[in-house]
Design an enzyme around this catalytic site. Structure first.
Site, mmCIF file in Angstrom:
data_model
loop_
_atom_site.group_PDB
_atom_site.id
_atom_site.type_symbol
_atom_site.label_atom_id
_atom_site.label_comp_id
_atom_site.label_asym_id
_atom_site.label_seq_id
_atom_site.Cartn_x
_atom_site.Cartn_y
_atom_site.Cartn_z
ATOM 1 N N ASP A 54 0.850 -1.184 0.000
ATOM 2 C CA ASP A 54 0.000 0.000 0.000
ATOM 3 C C ASP A 54 0.898 1.250 0.000
ATOM 4 O O ASP A 54 1.794 1.359 0.845
ATOM 5 C CB ASP A 54 -0.862 -0.030 1.265
ATOM 6 C CG ASP A 54 -1.889 1.083 1.286
ATOM 7 O OD1 ASP A 54 -2.993 0.825 1.791
ATOM 8 O OD2 ASP A 54 -1.589 2.204 0.830
ATOM 9 N N GLU A 62 29.731 5.435 6.264
ATOM 10 C CA GLU A 62 29.663 4.014 6.631
ATOM 11 C C GLU A 62 29.586 3.169 5.360
ATOM 12 O O GLU A 62 29.153 2.034 5.400
ATOM 13 C CB GLU A 62 28.522 3.727 7.609
ATOM 14 C CG GLU A 62 27.194 4.343 7.319
ATOM 15 C CD GLU A 62 26.202 4.125 8.451
ATOM 16 O OE1 GLU A 62 25.987 2.957 8.824
ATOM 17 O OE2 GLU A 62 25.629 5.103 8.929
ATOM 18 N N CYS A 67 25.823 6.454 11.612
ATOM 19 C CA CYS A 67 25.346 7.770 11.135
ATOM 20 C C CYS A 67 25.795 8.932 12.010
ATOM 21 O O CYS A 67 25.692 10.082 11.593
ATOM 22 C CB CYS A 67 23.828 7.777 11.044
ATOM 23 S SG CYS A 67 23.149 6.381 10.165
ATOM 24 N N THR A 112 13.905 2.567 2.775
ATOM 25 C CA THR A 112 14.407 3.829 3.341
ATOM 26 C C THR A 112 15.736 4.264 2.720
ATOM 27 O O THR A 112 16.422 5.114 3.265
ATOM 28 C CB THR A 112 14.607 3.685 4.873
ATOM 29 O OG1 THR A 112 15.655 2.730 5.100
ATOM 30 C CG2 THR A 112 13.354 3.230 5.575
ATOM 31 N N SER A 121 16.204 -1.634 15.967
ATOM 32 C CA SER A 121 17.014 -0.425 15.753
ATOM 33 C C SER A 121 16.212 0.821 16.132
ATOM 34 O O SER A 121 16.771 1.801 16.623
ATOM 35 C CB SER A 121 17.507 -0.345 14.300
ATOM 36 O OG SER A 121 16.457 0.005 13.422
ATOM 37 N N HIS A 178 18.611 13.119 13.498
ATOM 38 C CA HIS A 178 19.016 12.115 12.506
ATOM 39 C C HIS A 178 17.718 11.525 11.949
ATOM 40 O O HIS A 178 16.845 11.106 12.718
ATOM 41 C CB HIS A 178 19.864 11.012 13.146
ATOM 42 C CG HIS A 178 20.016 9.825 12.243
ATOM 43 N ND1 HIS A 178 20.573 9.928 10.988
ATOM 44 C CD2 HIS A 178 19.623 8.528 12.377
ATOM 45 C CE1 HIS A 178 20.542 8.742 10.404
ATOM 46 N NE2 HIS A 178 19.974 7.878 11.220
ATOM 47 N N LYS A 205 8.258 9.800 15.984
ATOM 48 C CA LYS A 205 8.228 9.084 17.277
ATOM 49 C C LYS A 205 9.191 9.736 18.269
ATOM 50 O O LYS A 205 8.852 9.972 19.432
ATOM 51 C CB LYS A 205 8.654 7.621 17.087
ATOM 52 C CG LYS A 205 7.654 6.776 16.303
ATOM 53 C CD LYS A 205 8.179 5.346 16.192
ATOM 54 C CE LYS A 205 7.547 4.564 15.053
ATOM 55 N NZ LYS A 205 6.127 4.335 15.144
ATOM 56 N N ASN A 212 17.276 8.009 3.382
ATOM 57 C CA ASN A 212 18.324 8.064 4.406
ATOM 58 C C ASN A 212 19.692 8.296 3.757
ATOM 59 O O ASN A 212 20.041 7.605 2.789
ATOM 60 C CB ASN A 212 18.338 6.738 5.182
ATOM 61 C CG ASN A 212 19.155 6.826 6.453
ATOM 62 O OD1 ASN A 212 19.779 7.839 6.750
ATOM 63 N ND2 ASN A 212 19.147 5.749 7.229
ATOM 64 N N SER A 269 23.796 3.872 14.709
ATOM 65 C CA SER A 269 23.533 2.519 15.206
ATOM 66 C C SER A 269 24.803 1.946 15.821
ATOM 67 O O SER A 269 25.907 2.350 15.479
ATOM 68 C CB SER A 269 23.085 1.617 14.059
ATOM 69 O OG SER A 269 21.872 2.074 13.544
#
Ligand code: CAA
Length: 444
Positions: free
Chosen positions: A30, A82, A119, A162, A210, A243, A252, A327, A363
């Site tokens: 979707d 990275e 990151c 992402t 994560s 970030h 969130k 990202n 991370s």
């Protein structure tokens, strides 16, 4: 003495993948998962002649030319990435090699290195440059800091949604035009195995975990920042760049951060009539019941006009480039800062002298929080960005074309494919040298 970011340039990969259209339909998903859930519309991907070096060198070239900086004015070149392809020779040497092709003079006496911590390393490289200048080891020279990544995931990994690729070049100097760095710093850092690349190009990821680790380390960094003299009142900041692995993650984090920062302030009191006071752990016998109570309080908080007005003003503007590029790992928080300032310029906000709260994350895992003060020259600096034109001129990939280009950026595979775009006035990857090194040239 003020030290901070004097100039910034953003360089996006030349290709574009439409996520709710091309990608979601090929996956049978979707489109709402992308637009509403993750908050992403398109990803930027590098063309066949682009990689972390070309994007970094192109961003740096534009920045140095625009600021009229000569090689002798640069005392330090650090690249945060990275996506490196060499465990010994740093990407910054390749970038300096590219820049040597187009500048008179050399970067011979510039200290070069590569910063690694997922990151967060772009922010760490800024911090190193800040300290180097404050220690007066810079001999009146500036630092060139570049965050560059091809943030690609293995095919069919949930992270594929992402992806992105691009570079952000920043000049760190005394008396900066854009922002100056504050002194208090908060760190939240724990050994975690949520996202890693053990000598492989595409990451091993536990995506859901994560996200939890991101939130936990951010909270610790915020607590550490407050304990070390940082002001965490949400009204203290005109923008809060996070970030941004995808905007839904920031949504969130922002709600949790706001809740944390207004506890025991007049804002909590003002909200008490509407949604009550925040649950406190000591009022609960069981931790689980407390977690449920704080979760439902946060949900109610998100729907208050107090929170929504704050979010729209300080966080939402920082996401407008990320929605279109995905990202960029090390570059992502620096894209968020630039996006927020660009939106403020368009809205004619007067930000000079106001504070930004910058929340970085890597991370593995570490969060870092510090404040920055917007400088009087910020408008001129941000007005020079041409990221919107770059985004508009990307080549839009079909799903089959996306599948082909994805393999080009897996360093473990050898592919030979025609590019979709034609380079012009930029550095390009043009093959391998006799010792396995990558070679670059400048195309007029
Ligand atoms: N309409 C509206 N919303 C929808 C929807 C629809 N039709 N379908 C799904 N959604 C929502 C979901 O509810 C979910 O939102 P919530 O989390 O708020 O519930 C969101 O869209 C994503 O959907 P899923 O959870 O089903 O997506 P997924 O299972 O494919 O995985 C992911 C999402 C775990 C983030 C995955 O993309 C991933 O692994 N990404 C890479 C890891 C990552 O970015 N982690 C972030 C923290 S780590 C970090 O920040 C470092 C870094 O840069 C990597």
């Amino acid at each position: 003495m003020e030290v901070g970011i004097d100039g910034i340039e953003i360089w996006t990969g030349k290709l574009e993948l439409d996520l709710p259209g091309t990608f979601a339909s090929a996956k049978g998903e979707d489109p709402g998962k992308y637009t509403e859930g993750l908050g992403l519309y398109t990803s930027s991907l590098p063309d066949a002649y682009e990689d972390i070096v070309t994007m970094a060198a192109n961003a740096a070239h534009r920045l140095l030319r625009r600021k009229n900086v000569q090689p002798a004015d640069i005392g330090r070149i650090d690249v945060a990435t990275e996506s490196a392809f060499d465990n010994s020779k740093p990407v910054s040497t390749y970038v300096a090699g590219c820049l040597d092709q187009v500048f008179d003079g050399e970067f011979r006496h510039a200290n070069k290195g590569e910063r690694k911590f997922a990151c967060v390393s772009g922010t760490q490289a800024l911090d190193d440059a800040h300290n180097w200048i404050r220690a007066r080891r810079n001999r009146a020279r500036a630092a060139l800091i570049i965050a560059t990544d091809t943030a690609l995931y293995a095919r069919d990994d949930p992270g594929e949604a992402t992806q992105g690729g691009g570079a952000v070049a920043m000049l760190v100097d005394e008396d900066p035009d854009l922002v100056s760095f504050g002194t208090p710093q908060g760190i939240g850092s724990v050994d975690e195995t949520d996202f890693l690349k053990p000598n492989q190009q595409f990451p091993s990821v536990d995506g859901k975990r994560s996200m939890q680790v991101y939130l936990a380390r951010m909270r610790e960094a915020l607590q550490d920042f407050a304990r070390n003299g940082g002001n965490t009142h949400p009204e203290n900041f005109t923008l809060v760049p996070f970030h941004t692995p995808f905007p839904g993650m920031v949504r969130k984090a922002a709600a949790l951060g706001f809740r944390h920062c207004v506890r025991d302030t007049e804002v909590e009191e003002q909200l008490a009539d509407e949604i009550g006071r925040q649950p406190r752990p000591e009022a609960f016998d069981q931790q689980e019941t407390y977690f449920e109570a704080i979760k439902s309080y946060t949900e109610e908080l998100r729907h208050t006009s107090t929170y929504q007005e704050w979010y729209e003003r300080t966080v939402e503007p920082t996401l407008c480039i990320s929605r279109e590029v995905g990202n960029w790992y090390t570059g992502s928080v620096h894209v968020a800062r630039a996006a927020g300032l660009q939106e403020a310029l368009v809205a004619n906000r007067n930000l000079a002298g106001t504070s930004l709260l910058v929340a970085s994350y890597g991370s593995g895992a570490q969060a870092e929080i510090h404040a920055e003060t917007v400088q009087p020259g910020w408008r001129e600096e941000i007005r020079q960005l041409n990221i919107d034109e770059q985004l508009d001129s990307r080549y839009e990939l079909s799903f089959e074309e996306y599948e082909a280009i994805h393999d080009v950026h897996n360093h473990d595979e050898s592919t030979d494919m025609e590019p979709f775009t034609t380079p012009h006035g930029e550095f390009v990857f043009d093959g391998w040298g006799r010792m396995g090194e990558r070679e670059y040239s400048y195309v007029e």
